[in-house]
Design an enzyme around this catalytic site. Structure first.
Site, PDB file in Angstrom:
ATOM      1  CG  HIS A 110      -2.091  -3.712  -8.507  1.00 33.14           C
ATOM      2  ND1 HIS A 110      -3.474  -3.480  -8.479  1.00 33.14           N
ATOM      3  CD2 HIS A 110      -1.625  -3.567  -7.260  1.00 33.14           C
ATOM      4  CE1 HIS A 110      -3.970  -3.187  -7.575  1.00 33.14           C
ATOM      5  NE2 HIS A 110      -3.034  -3.373  -6.414  1.00 33.14           N
ATOM      6  CB  CYS A 111       3.977  -5.735 -10.125  1.00 36.24           C
ATOM      7  SG  CYS A 111       5.260  -6.515 -11.254  1.00 36.24           S
ATOM      8  CB  CYS A 147       6.683  -7.917  -7.839  1.00 39.41           C
ATOM      9  SG  CYS A 147       6.934  -6.132  -7.390  1.00 39.41           S
ATOM     10  CB  CYS A 155       8.305  -2.476  -8.790  1.00 40.62           C
ATOM     11  SG  CYS A 155       6.804  -3.049  -9.661  1.00 40.62           S
ATOM     12  CB  CYS A 200       9.789  -6.998  -9.841  1.00 36.37           C
ATOM     13  SG  CYS A 200       8.873  -5.686 -10.772  1.00 36.37           S
ATOM     14  CD  GLU A 255      -3.044  -1.471  -0.041  1.00 34.19           C
ATOM     15  OE1 GLU A 255      -3.055  -0.297  -0.610  1.00 34.19           O
ATOM     16  OE2 GLU A 255      -3.532  -2.370  -0.375  1.00 34.19           O
TER      17      GLU A 255
END
Length: 204
Positions: A144-145, A150, A172, A169, A135
């Site tokens: 979002h990945c 991740c 990110c 990851c 968050e």
């Protein structure tokens, strides 16, 4: 800790939380994200967000109040609650954040699903820490990945939370670092990775 940062991530418990939960999340912010953190309750009552039809609390309303009551030296606000949260399009959420905004919240209500708090405390704390990092990531503009390991992967079930690793990851991680630099924070972690220092060494 980054000495050039004069603002703090405010860890704001709503209600009573065990010290080990607050400690684990605080360590995630300081050691994992490299940001100063202060524990400070902004408010205790979230009845204003209660939805009688749903029997849950509307998390978006709580985010708005957190942002309104954030102290002047706030970098971000991360609230914790034991109450069950929802947004209108979903049956429940583990948390919610203002994308690129100041506030986010995590609910521990469903994070103990399938475990015994008495014998699997470490696993429970790991879930809270991972969702808190997730968050907070949104507040720094991380989306979002697709990488299911991740921290920014979207979790549809508690098994998805368990499957995620305590790291961002490569993509990110770069985005997170660039976001911090854009805010004038020059000393950023080389890689966000949440490992054993963020949970107790032994199961209770």
């Amino acid at each position: 800790m980054n000495a050039t940062v004069s603002r703090f991530v405010i860890l704001s418990p709503i209600g009573s939380f065990d010290a080990d939960i607050l400690c684990a999340v605080e360590k995630m912010v300081v050691r994992g994200l490299g940001l100063p953190c202060r524990i400070q309750t902004l408010f205790d009552d979230i009845d204003f967000a209660w939805d009688a039809r749903r029997g849950q609390f509307h998390s978006t309303a709580i985010l708005e109040k957190l942002a309104e009551q954030a102290p002047p030296d706030t970098l971000r606000v991360l609230a914790l609650t034991t109450r069950d949260l929802f947004i209108p399009i979903l049956t429940h959420v583990y948390g919610e954040a203002q994308l690129g905004g100041i506030s986010c919240i995590v609910s521990t209500c469903r994070l103990d699903d399938g475990i015994s708090a008495a014998c699997q405390r470490r696993r429970y704390l790991a879930r809270i820490v991972k969702e808190s990092a997730h968050e907070l990531g949104h507040t720094f503009n991380l989306r979002h990945c697709k990488d299911n390991q991740c921290l920014m992967h979207y979790c549809r079930s508690i098994s998805d939370v368990d499957h995620k690793q305590g790291r961002l990851c490569r993509y990110c991680n770069v985005m997170f670092g660039d976001g911090l630099k854009a805010m004038g924070i020059r000393q950023v972690p080389a890689a966000v990775r949440l490992t054993d220092p963020f949970t107790p060494d032994e199961e209770n």
